[in-house]
Design a protein around this motif. Structure first.
Motif, PDB file in Angstrom:
ATOM      1  N   LEU A  17       0.828  -1.203   0.000  1.00 16.63           N
ATOM      2  CA  LEU A  17       0.000   0.000   0.000  1.00 16.63           C
ATOM      3  C   LEU A  17       0.863   1.255   0.000  1.00 16.63           C
ATOM      4  CD1 LEU A  17      -2.944  -0.912   2.376  1.00 16.63           C
ATOM      5  CD2 LEU A  17      -3.119  -0.149   0.022  1.00 16.63           C
ATOM      6  N   ALA A  18       1.957   1.242   0.761  1.00 21.54           N
ATOM      7  CA  ALA A  18       2.869   2.392   0.783  1.00 21.54           C
ATOM      8  C   ALA A  18       3.497   2.610  -0.587  1.00 21.54           C
ATOM      9  CB  ALA A  18       3.944   2.180   1.844  1.00 21.54           C
ATOM     10  N   VAL A  19       3.921   1.526  -1.225  1.00 21.74           N
ATOM     11  CA  VAL A  19       4.516   1.644  -2.556  1.00 21.74           C
ATOM     12  C   VAL A  19       3.475   2.154  -3.555  1.00 21.74           C
ATOM     13  CG1 VAL A  19       5.495   0.313  -4.473  1.00 21.74           C
ATOM     14  CG2 VAL A  19       6.304  -0.083  -2.138  1.00 21.74           C
ATOM     15  N   ALA A  20       2.246   1.652  -3.480  1.00 20.49           N
ATOM     16  CA  ALA A  20       1.193   2.090  -4.397  1.00 20.49           C
ATOM     17  C   ALA A  20       0.889   3.577  -4.202  1.00 20.49           C
ATOM     18  CB  ALA A  20      -0.074   1.255  -4.183  1.00 20.49           C
ATOM     19  N   PHE A  21       0.785   4.028  -2.956  1.00 16.65           N
ATOM     20  CA  PHE A  21       0.551   5.447  -2.702  1.00 16.65           C
ATOM     21  C   PHE A  21       1.688   6.297  -3.260  1.00 16.65           C
ATOM     22  CE2 PHE A  21      -3.060   4.309  -0.431  1.00 16.65           C
ATOM     23  CZ  PHE A  21      -3.662   5.382   0.206  1.00 16.65           C
ATOM     24  N   ASP A  22       2.925   5.825  -3.079  1.00 15.36           N
ATOM     25  CA  ASP A  22       4.064   6.572  -3.610  1.00 15.36           C
ATOM     26  C   ASP A  22       4.013   6.668  -5.133  1.00 15.36           C
ATOM     27  OD1 ASP A  22       5.307   7.321  -1.261  1.00 15.36           O
ATOM     28  OD2 ASP A  22       6.536   5.506  -1.158  1.00 15.36           O
ATOM     29  N   VAL A  23       3.722   5.557  -5.796  1.00 15.64           N
ATOM     30  CA  VAL A  23       3.692   5.539  -7.267  1.00 15.64           C
ATOM     31  C   VAL A  23       2.560   6.420  -7.789  1.00 15.64           C
ATOM     32  CG1 VAL A  23       3.233   4.049  -9.264  1.00 15.64           C
ATOM     33  CG2 VAL A  23       4.822   3.310  -7.492  1.00 15.64           C
ATOM     34  N   VAL A  24       1.363   6.283  -7.209  1.00 15.29           N
ATOM     35  CA  VAL A  24       0.225   7.084  -7.670  1.00 15.29           C
ATOM     36  C   VAL A  24       0.488   8.564  -7.401  1.00 15.29           C
ATOM     37  CG1 VAL A  24      -2.217   7.591  -7.240  1.00 15.29           C
ATOM     38  CG2 VAL A  24      -1.461   5.236  -7.511  1.00 15.29           C
ATOM     39  N   GLY A  25       0.989   8.876  -6.222  1.00 13.88           N
ATOM     40  CA  GLY A  25       1.282  10.266  -5.896  1.00 13.88           C
ATOM     41  C   GLY A  25       2.321  10.873  -6.808  1.00 13.88           C
ATOM     42  N   LEU A  26       3.374  10.110  -7.119  1.00 15.31           N
ATOM     43  CA  LEU A  26       4.415  10.598  -8.011  1.00 15.31           C
ATOM     44  C   LEU A  26       3.873  10.802  -9.428  1.00 15.31           C
ATOM     45  CD1 LEU A  26       7.403  11.358  -8.154  1.00 15.31           C
ATOM     46  CD2 LEU A  26       7.870   9.008  -8.847  1.00 15.31           C
ATOM     47  N   LEU A  27       3.040   9.868  -9.911  1.00 11.31           N
ATOM     48  CA  LEU A  27       2.446  10.020 -11.244  1.00 11.31           C
ATOM     49  C   LEU A  27       1.565  11.262 -11.326  1.00 11.31           C
ATOM     50  CD1 LEU A  27       1.495   6.356 -12.224  1.00 11.31           C
ATOM     51  CD2 LEU A  27       3.213   7.826 -13.282  1.00 11.31           C
ATOM     52  N   VAL A  28       0.718  11.474 -10.317  1.00  6.44           N
ATOM     53  CA  VAL A  28      -0.163  12.645 -10.321  1.00  6.44           C
ATOM     54  C   VAL A  28       0.666  13.922 -10.260  1.00  6.44           C
ATOM     55  CG1 VAL A  28      -1.943  13.859  -8.985  1.00  6.44           C
ATOM     56  CG2 VAL A  28      -2.136  11.405  -9.359  1.00  6.44           C
ATOM     57  N   LEU A  29       1.703  13.927  -9.426  1.00  9.07           N
ATOM     58  CA  LEU A  29       2.569  15.099  -9.311  1.00  9.07           C
ATOM     59  C   LEU A  29       3.279  15.397 -10.631  1.00  9.07           C
ATOM     60  CD1 LEU A  29       4.206  16.543  -6.474  1.00  9.07           C
ATOM     61  CD2 LEU A  29       5.915  15.701  -8.049  1.00  9.07           C
ATOM     62  N   LEU A  30       3.822  14.374 -11.284  1.00  3.63           N
ATOM     63  CA  LEU A  30       4.531  14.571 -12.554  1.00  3.63           C
ATOM     64  C   LEU A  30       3.588  14.988 -13.678  1.00  3.63           C
ATOM     65  CD1 LEU A  30       7.157  11.696 -12.442  1.00  3.63           C
ATOM     66  CD2 LEU A  30       7.509  14.141 -12.050  1.00  3.63           C
ATOM     67  N   ILE A  31       2.367  14.468 -13.668  1.00  6.88           N
ATOM     68  CA  ILE A  31       1.378  14.912 -14.660  1.00  6.88           C
ATOM     69  C   ILE A  31       1.094  16.393 -14.461  1.00  6.88           C
ATOM     70  CG2 ILE A  31      -1.057  14.715 -15.332  1.00  6.88           C
ATOM     71  CD1 ILE A  31      -0.789  11.693 -14.892  1.00  6.88           C
ATOM     72  N   GLY A  32       0.970  16.809 -13.200  1.00 10.74           N
ATOM     73  CA  GLY A  32       0.729  18.221 -12.916  1.00 10.74           C
ATOM     74  C   GLY A  32       1.876  19.111 -13.342  1.00 10.74           C
ATOM     75  N   VAL A  33       3.107  18.593 -13.284  1.00 14.37           N
ATOM     76  CA  VAL A  33       4.272  19.406 -13.652  1.00 14.37           C
ATOM     77  C   VAL A  33       4.460  19.456 -15.162  1.00 14.37           C
ATOM     78  CG1 VAL A  33       6.789  19.523 -13.507  1.00 14.37           C
ATOM     79  CG2 VAL A  33       5.456  19.052 -11.451  1.00 14.37           C
ATOM     80  N   PHE A  34       4.337  18.337 -15.860  1.00  8.86           N
ATOM     81  CA  PHE A  34       4.739  18.277 -17.265  1.00  8.86           C
ATOM     82  C   PHE A  34       3.605  18.334 -18.280  1.00  8.86           C
ATOM     83  CE2 PHE A  34       8.371  16.218 -15.100  1.00  8.86           C
ATOM     84  CZ  PHE A  34       9.333  17.143 -15.466  1.00  8.86           C
ATOM     85  N   VAL A  35       2.365  18.102 -17.871  1.00 10.12           N
ATOM     86  CA  VAL A  35       1.256  18.147 -18.831  1.00 10.12           C
ATOM     87  C   VAL A  35       0.631  19.537 -18.782  1.00 10.12           C
ATOM     88  CG1 VAL A  35      -0.997  17.168 -19.414  1.00 10.12           C
ATOM     89  CG2 VAL A  35       0.841  15.676 -18.642  1.00 10.12           C
ATOM     90  N   ASN A  36       0.326  20.062 -19.961  1.00  6.10           N
ATOM     91  CA  ASN A  36      -0.220  21.416 -20.052  1.00  6.10           C
ATOM     92  C   ASN A  36      -1.736  21.370 -19.879  1.00  6.10           C
ATOM     93  OD1 ASN A  36      -0.466  24.108 -20.418  1.00  6.10           O
ATOM     94  ND2 ASN A  36      -0.150  24.070 -22.644  1.00  6.10           N
ATOM     95  N   VAL A  37      -2.193  21.445 -18.629  1.00  9.38           N
ATOM     96  CA  VAL A  37      -3.620  21.497 -18.300  1.00  9.38           C
ATOM     97  C   VAL A  37      -3.843  22.716 -17.415  1.00  9.38           C
ATOM     98  CG1 VAL A  37      -4.114  19.040 -18.558  1.00  9.38           C
ATOM     99  CG2 VAL A  37      -3.298  19.905 -16.375  1.00  9.38           C
ATOM    100  N   PHE A  38      -5.092  23.215 -17.404  1.00  5.53           N
ATOM    101  CA  PHE A  38      -5.355  24.425 -16.633  1.00  5.53           C
ATOM    102  C   PHE A  38      -5.429  24.162 -15.123  1.00  5.53           C
ATOM    103  CE2 PHE A  38      -9.484  22.644 -17.403  1.00  5.53           C
ATOM    104  CZ  PHE A  38     -10.198  22.907 -16.241  1.00  5.53           C
ATOM    105  N   PHE A  39      -5.570  22.904 -14.708  1.00  2.81           N
ATOM    106  CA  PHE A  39      -5.653  22.574 -13.275  1.00  2.81           C
ATOM    107  C   PHE A  39      -4.376  21.884 -12.790  1.00  2.81           C
ATOM    108  CE2 PHE A  39      -7.703  19.336 -15.797  1.00  2.81           C
ATOM    109  CZ  PHE A  39      -7.163  18.156 -15.333  1.00  2.81           C
ATOM    110  N   TYR A  40      -3.234  22.292 -13.337  1.00  2.16           N
ATOM    111  CA  TYR A  40      -1.950  21.673 -12.988  1.00  2.16           C
ATOM    112  C   TYR A  40      -1.633  21.841 -11.506  1.00  2.16           C
ATOM    113  CZ  TYR A  40      -0.052  26.399 -13.040  1.00  2.16           C
ATOM    114  OH  TYR A  40       0.185  27.707 -12.781  1.00  2.16           O
ATOM    115  N   ASP A  41      -2.028  22.974 -10.910  1.00  2.00           N
ATOM    116  CA  ASP A  41      -1.723  23.193  -9.500  1.00  2.00           C
ATOM    117  C   ASP A  41      -2.466  22.200  -8.604  1.00  2.00           C
ATOM    118  OD1 ASP A  41      -4.089  24.357 -10.242  1.00  2.00           O
ATOM    119  OD2 ASP A  41      -3.870  26.121  -8.951  1.00  2.00           O
ATOM    120  N   LEU A  42      -3.698  21.865  -8.991  1.00  2.00           N
ATOM    121  CA  LEU A  42      -4.457  20.860  -8.248  1.00  2.00           C
ATOM    122  C   LEU A  42      -3.749  19.510  -8.291  1.00  2.00           C
ATOM    123  CD1 LEU A  42      -7.135  19.952  -6.809  1.00  2.00           C
ATOM    124  CD2 LEU A  42      -7.917  19.323  -9.081  1.00  2.00           C
TER     125      LEU A  42
END
Length: 170
Positions: A17-42
């Motif tokens: 569960l800890a590894v899954a939370f880390d992977v999902v959190g990192l993916l969401v964070l990286l999507i927010g940084v590198f994908v051009n969407v208007f809700f990147y800060d969220l």
């Protein structure tokens, strides 16, 4: 015989569960940084929060894998005879005596709730009274039916019906 745990230890579910939370959190964070969407800060904040929440699972996994020898637990769980000498023994005897007197006092008085409800002065009840102690005090509630007097002013008049109450024998 206690099973031998290898690799991930006893709390494998918390680890994954800890590894899954880390992977999902990192993916969401990286999507927010590198994908051009208007809700990147969220996405950046949500990813950081999910990674932070993974710490809970890491703490569960770590604390579930702490091994304590039985010899270290003996004093904590009462496996050995306590030493009655010295200052530790005196404190232990005083603590046992105080706890015993409080326990016996509560047994004689029928507990805290029974001793404080419905008794006046120095009255004492039986054990049967202690079992029904929460029902000793009765609360009378009167219900009113409201009907409008003047519709333009929106005032109401309370019509009080006759009520009957029962009292329990005490």
């Amino acid at each position: 015989m206690e099973p031998a745990y290898r690799g991930l230890g006893r709390c494998i579910c918390c680890f994954w569960l800890a590894v899954a939370f880390d992977v999902v959190g990192l993916l969401v964070l990286l999507i927010g940084v590198f994908v051009n969407v208007f809700f990147y800060d969220l996405l950046i904040y949500a990813g950081a929060i999910v990674i932070f929440l993974s710490l809970v699972w890491w703490v569960f996994w770590y604390s579930g894998n702490i091994e304590v020898l039985a010899s270290e637990l003996e004093d904590d769980v009462g496996l050995t005879k306590k030493d009655k000498s010295g200052i530790g023994g005196a404190v232990r005897r005083l603590s046992n005596r105080l706890a015993g007197s409080i326990r016996n006092s509560l047994r004689r008085n029928g507990g805290v709730a029974a001793g404080s409800l419905g008794r006046q002065g120095g009255e004492r009840g039986s054990a049967a009274d202690a079992a029904v102690a929460p029902h000793l005090e009765q609360v009378v509630v009167a219900l009113a039916t409201l009907k409008p007097i003047d519709r333009t002013l929106q005032k109401y008049d309370a019509e009080m019906p006759t009520t009957a109450t029962e009292t329990s024998p005490t």
